[in-house]
Write a protein that holds these residues in place. Structure first.
Motif, PDB file in Angstrom:
ATOM      1  N   VAL A  24      -8.757   6.499   1.528  1.00 49.37           N
ATOM      2  CA  VAL A  24      -7.903   7.162   0.546  1.00 49.37           C
ATOM      3  C   VAL A  24      -7.754   8.629   0.955  1.00 49.37           C
ATOM      4  O   VAL A  24      -8.752   9.351   1.045  1.00 49.37           O
ATOM      5  CB  VAL A  24      -8.506   7.058  -0.873  1.00 49.37           C
ATOM      6  N   PRO A  25      -6.525   9.110   1.209  1.00 46.68           N
ATOM      7  CA  PRO A  25      -6.343  10.481   1.694  1.00 46.68           C
ATOM      8  C   PRO A  25      -6.905  11.546   0.751  1.00 46.68           C
ATOM      9  O   PRO A  25      -7.495  12.532   1.193  1.00 46.68           O
ATOM     10  CB  PRO A  25      -4.820  10.607   1.820  1.00 46.68           C
ATOM     11  N   GLY A  29      -9.467  12.258  -5.697  1.00 48.82           N
ATOM     12  CA  GLY A  29      -8.755  11.203  -6.414  1.00 48.82           C
ATOM     13  C   GLY A  29      -9.347   9.838  -6.141  1.00 48.82           C
ATOM     14  O   GLY A  29      -9.412   8.983  -7.027  1.00 48.82           O
ATOM     15  N   GLY A  30      -9.803   9.634  -4.892  1.00 48.30           N
ATOM     16  CA  GLY A  30     -10.434   8.366  -4.540  1.00 48.30           C
ATOM     17  C   GLY A  30     -11.699   8.121  -5.334  1.00 48.30           C
ATOM     18  O   GLY A  30     -11.934   7.002  -5.817  1.00 48.30           O
ATOM     19  N   SER A 195      -2.585  12.786 -11.708  1.00 49.16           N
ATOM     20  CA  SER A 195      -1.947  12.659 -10.388  1.00 49.16           C
ATOM     21  C   SER A 195      -2.714  11.718  -9.467  1.00 49.16           C
ATOM     22  O   SER A 195      -2.133  11.135  -8.545  1.00 49.16           O
ATOM     23  CB  SER A 195      -1.820  14.041  -9.724  1.00 49.16           C
ATOM     24  N   PHE A 196      -4.040  11.526  -9.706  1.00 52.20           N
ATOM     25  CA  PHE A 196      -4.818  10.658  -8.818  1.00 52.20           C
ATOM     26  C   PHE A 196      -4.384   9.198  -8.922  1.00 52.20           C
ATOM     27  O   PHE A 196      -4.697   8.386  -8.055  1.00 52.20           O
ATOM     28  CB  PHE A 196      -6.322  10.788  -9.102  1.00 52.20           C
ATOM     29  N   GLU A 200      -0.131   5.424  -3.201  1.00 48.47           N
ATOM     30  CA  GLU A 200       0.354   4.150  -2.696  1.00 48.47           C
ATOM     31  C   GLU A 200      -0.557   3.016  -3.167  1.00 48.47           C
ATOM     32  O   GLU A 200      -1.756   3.203  -3.371  1.00 48.47           O
ATOM     33  CB  GLU A 200       0.380   4.166  -1.162  1.00 48.47           C
ATOM     34  N   LYS A 201       0.045   1.829  -3.325  1.00 44.84           N
ATOM     35  CA  LYS A 201      -0.710   0.702  -3.855  1.00 44.84           C
ATOM     36  C   LYS A 201      -1.953   0.388  -3.025  1.00 44.84           C
ATOM     37  O   LYS A 201      -3.001   0.046  -3.563  1.00 44.84           O
ATOM     38  CB  LYS A 201       0.184  -0.539  -3.941  1.00 44.84           C
ATOM     39  N   ARG A 202      -1.846   0.492  -1.696  1.00 46.56           N
ATOM     40  CA  ARG A 202      -2.998   0.160  -0.858  1.00 46.56           C
ATOM     41  C   ARG A 202      -4.160   1.104  -1.112  1.00 46.56           C
ATOM     42  O   ARG A 202      -5.324   0.702  -1.080  1.00 46.56           O
ATOM     43  CB  ARG A 202      -2.623   0.166   0.622  1.00 46.56           C
ATOM     44  N   TYR A 203      -3.852   2.387  -1.385  1.00 49.97           N
ATOM     45  CA  TYR A 203      -4.908   3.347  -1.688  1.00 49.97           C
ATOM     46  C   TYR A 203      -5.453   3.127  -3.095  1.00 49.97           C
ATOM     47  O   TYR A 203      -6.656   3.294  -3.336  1.00 49.97           O
ATOM     48  CB  TYR A 203      -4.389   4.778  -1.544  1.00 49.97           C
TER      49      TYR A 203
END
Length: 277
Positions: A24-25, A29-30, A195-196, A200-203
């Motif tokens: 997760v970039p 947020g991750g 915002s987190f 994208e769905k994959r993240y």
């Protein structure tokens, strides 16, 4: 053998959820996504188990506070130095400190093979600090912060290990995870708002899935602590660093290298000694 396999399984799961979070970039947020999914399961758990007994609260509060300070210690360590040095030192410090506390203060017995295994695992993990070369004096603040973080890991490990032998496991785990995750989510909401969730769905799936995996890993360790020696379990859990390096090499194309291979061999020898002990 069941305890050994459970903790090694937890180490693999711990490495897996860290790898999922790594994808997760937005790291903060991750972690919020991790907290969201694991927190949801924790709240379902406490809805079923209800309030824990009164004697559980000192342990829950102590574990909660130690984990919060631990997360802060990790952030400080990473801001001061490199992850590749700070994390192995923090995780490698914990097992031998737990061993000292367990033997001296909790009067837990370790046979010589188990003690040797714990020390070898710690040595193998701390050796990873030197993969990038000998640390310089300018890196001392980062290493001191990492060492302090290792002491915090040892502290919450001891608290959890004592607690699960005295209070119901599901209730203790549920309330500890629920309260920790509420604090983390509130902090992220304060810093980032919602915002987190806009990723994208994959993240999104990686973050939420990582939370469930982390919960499973933590649960396996707590279960093992009800049945095995605290120091040996603490050492086996930290082998997640080696599993994480293997995952990085296989799935992310990261270089493993001969030095990591030697450190991994030392750790595997430690695991073997604990299994034979």
């Amino acid at each position: 053998m069941a305890v050994l396999l459970a903790v090694l399984g937890a180490a693999v799961l711990h490495a897996a959820w860290n790898a999922m979070a790594h994808g997760v970039p937005d790291r903060l947020g991750g972690f919020a996504l991790l907290a969201l999914s694991s927190g949801a399961v924790a709240f379902v758990t406490i809805a079923i188990t209800g309030l824990p007994p009164a004697k559980a609260w000192p342990y829950i509060v102590a574990s909660l506070l130690l984990h919060v300070v631990y997360y802060a210690g990790l952030v400080v360590s990473y801001n001061l130095g490199q992850f590749s040095q700070a994390y192995p030192l923090a995780r490698g410090t914990s097992p031998w400190v737990v061993a000292v506390v367990a033997i001296v203060f909790l009067h837990q017995h370790l046979v010589p093979l188990e003690l040797a295994g714990v020390l070898l695992i710690s040595a193998g993990l701390i050796a990873l600090v030197f993969i990038g070369g000998r640390p310089t004096r300018s890196q001392s603040p980062a290493l001191l912060a990492a060492f302090g973080t290792g002491l915090l890991i040892a502290a919450y490990t001891v608290v959890d290990g004592i607690a699960v032998r005295k209070v119901p496991l599901a209730s203790y785990m549920g309330w500890t995870f629920a309260l920790q995750n509420v604090i983390l989510i509130l902090f992220v909401l304060w810093r980032r708002g919602l915002s987190f969730l806009r990723v994208e769905k994959r993240y999104l799936y990686a973050g939420l899935g990582g939370g469930l995996v982390s919960l499973a890993a933590y649960g396996l360790v707590l279960w093992a602590q009800t049945r095995g020696a605290l120091a040996a379990i603490a050492a086996l859990r930290e082998t997640s660093i080696i599993f994480g390096a293997l995952i990085g090499a296989v799935f992310f194309g990261e270089r493993f290298g001969p030095k990591r291979a030697i450190a991994a061999a030392v750790v595997v020898t430690g695991i073997t000694l604990i299994a034979l002990g």
